[in-house]
Motif scaffolding. Sequence first.
Motif, PDB file in Angstrom:
ATOM      1  N   ARG A 209      47.296  62.553  75.870  1.00 56.74           N
ATOM      2  CA  ARG A 209      47.347  61.119  76.142  1.00 56.74           C
ATOM      3  C   ARG A 209      46.946  60.373  74.878  1.00 56.74           C
ATOM      4  O   ARG A 209      45.823  60.514  74.402  1.00 56.74           O
ATOM      5  N   LYS A 210      47.893  59.618  74.348  1.00 52.87           N
ATOM      6  CA  LYS A 210      47.696  58.922  73.084  1.00 52.87           C
ATOM      7  C   LYS A 210      47.253  59.930  72.031  1.00 52.87           C
ATOM      8  O   LYS A 210      47.955  60.890  71.773  1.00 52.87           O
ATOM      9  N   ILE A 220      39.978  66.623  72.868  1.00 53.44           N
ATOM     10  CA  ILE A 220      40.096  66.926  71.440  1.00 53.44           C
ATOM     11  C   ILE A 220      40.914  65.838  70.759  1.00 53.44           C
ATOM     12  O   ILE A 220      42.011  65.500  71.220  1.00 53.44           O
ATOM     13  N   PRO A 221      40.409  65.282  69.663  1.00 55.85           N
ATOM     14  CA  PRO A 221      41.139  64.212  68.973  1.00 55.85           C
ATOM     15  C   PRO A 221      42.330  64.746  68.186  1.00 55.85           C
ATOM     16  O   PRO A 221      42.308  65.872  67.683  1.00 55.85           O
ATOM     17  N   VAL A 222      43.360  63.926  68.087  1.00 55.98           N
ATOM     18  CA  VAL A 222      44.528  64.227  67.242  1.00 55.98           C
ATOM     19  C   VAL A 222      44.566  63.175  66.145  1.00 55.98           C
ATOM     20  O   VAL A 222      44.631  61.976  66.417  1.00 55.98           O
ATOM     21  N   SER A 223      44.506  63.608  64.899  1.00 50.83           N
ATOM     22  CA  SER A 223      44.550  62.645  63.791  1.00 50.83           C
ATOM     23  C   SER A 223      45.997  62.251  63.505  1.00 50.83           C
ATOM     24  O   SER A 223      46.935  63.004  63.798  1.00 50.83           O
ATOM     25  N   LEU A 239      57.637  63.019  70.957  1.00 47.49           N
ATOM     26  CA  LEU A 239      56.978  62.171  69.986  1.00 47.49           C
ATOM     27  C   LEU A 239      57.420  60.718  70.163  1.00 47.49           C
ATOM     28  O   LEU A 239      58.573  60.375  69.975  1.00 47.49           O
ATOM     29  N   LYS A 240      56.465  59.866  70.536  1.00 45.99           N
ATOM     30  CA  LYS A 240      56.778  58.464  70.778  1.00 45.99           C
ATOM     31  C   LYS A 240      55.688  57.600  70.161  1.00 45.99           C
ATOM     32  O   LYS A 240      54.579  58.039  70.006  1.00 45.99           O
TER      33      LYS A 240
END
Length: 240
Positions: A209-210, A220-223, A239-240
């Motif tokens: 999500r985002k 877990i963060p996605v950079s 991918l949006k």
Amino acid sequence: MIKCLAVDDELLSLDLLEDNIRRVPFLQLAGRCSNAYEAMSIMLKEPVDLIFLDIQMPGLTGTQFVQSLSHRPMVIFITAYKKYALEGFELDVLDYLIKPVPFDRFLKAVNKAAEYHALKNAPAAAPQQEANADYFFVNVEYNLVKVVVSEISHIEGWKDYIKIYCCNEEKPLITRLPIKVLMDRLPAGRFVRVHKSYIVAVDKIFAIRKNRIYIGRHIIPVSDSHREELFNIIGPQNLK
């Protein structure tokens, strides 16, 4: 031996850096440069394992130079400015030293480089160390602990260590190992680097999500710099 470059536009800083390098037995100075362009010229002629790099330099800054390298050696930033630390670590540099650098702090940084260099260049003769192996071993509190690849949910970089989270295990395994080295040993396509400090197992992802990945109770963060790589693996159409 670790072949290294010293890059700094201040003559005194360059002299001190060269002196420190020559005091360390496993470092071999391949050249000293007053700007990034001179460093490029040397790197075109011979391979370099490690760059000691100033950031604020005329023409091309240290961070711009690192970003321009397609085949990146180990990098240790040596600068008078603390404000670039976050940008430096986003580039996965090995260490970030603030001038004037005490020799003991310099030695700690180069010992980290030696450890990383040894792990990266270790022979892959043992089956458990091969990228396609079903398991590998890591040092955990003076024990060699077996890690089954299919049981890994995600990996977190934590200072000079990594935490390996496995399914059905309450606590992670903590071992001294650069996260980049472990990423190189994991099966391609099954694991993806989603952040400078995180690797995830693709088949363990419950939801995205985002800029967040959900794996069990972990978020877990996605950079931004790794987002495209993630979606290239799970499906570019998402991918949006």
